[in-house]
Write an enzyme that holds these catalytic residues in place. Sequence first.
Site: not given
Ligand code: JA8
Length: 238
Positions: A88, A116, A153, A168
């Site tokens: 995150p 966590e 893709r 595109d």
């Molecule tokens: N937007 C994202 N949330 C998360 C949560 C975790 Br736990 C691991 C990777 C990601 S990428």
Amino acid sequence: MKFEVLTIFPEIIECYIKHGVLGKALNKGIVEVKVYNLRDFTSDKHKKVDDYPYGGGAGMVMQIEPFYNAIMHLKADEKPRKLVLLSPQGRKFTQKLAQKFMEESKAMVLICGRYEGIDERVKAFVDEEVSIGDYVLSGGELAALVIIDSVVRLIPGALGDELSAVEDSFMKGFLDYPHYTRPEDFKGMKVPEVLLSGDHKKIALWRKRQALKNTLKNRPDLLKNLSPEDMRILKELC
Ligand SMILES: Nc1nc2cc(Br)ccc2s1
């Protein structure tokens, strides 16, 4: 293109990649996906991958050792690869980053955390930290699949002969145009006449107007670096 995924839930990855565009690309040999279970890189009989956080706090933290052992195992072949930690806290994943990954990397390691988070020291062994959006998932596996799907893709030949209009449009900085197919009239909901006209120039202009209208409404932040023609169309819409 080769993807190596480190996860404690390999079945999440293995199940998804069998279907659709990814499945076809795998069968064509355009892409290879190898999934590694981090629990196979632990050294205790319980295959422990997490522990309580130093400094206290809620939840568990994934330990560095399984990640380190798995990364060293992959690096033993001394082939170049880009190591990407899904998190995150990472930089935002976009279509442009997907294009960059496809152009620059022959092999990518996608490192999936859960709980966590993971021990900060894992970041010493990765090249990039990437998030797929401003929300927190339960684990990195969905983010890894988003990256695999969007990068594959873009590989020439992956989509067969169908145009990838969606890619595109995102690369040009706006959302896709509306799509319709049979029937022409569904309970009184008709297909726009212009799409039945056979006038390809008119259809292209209609689609561009609709794409810009949708982008103005839902994602005005994408409207940068428009061509003078697109800017003219956009001004007509305002
Ligand atoms: N937007 C994202 N949330 C998360 C949560 C975790 Br736990 C691991 C990777 C990601 S990428």
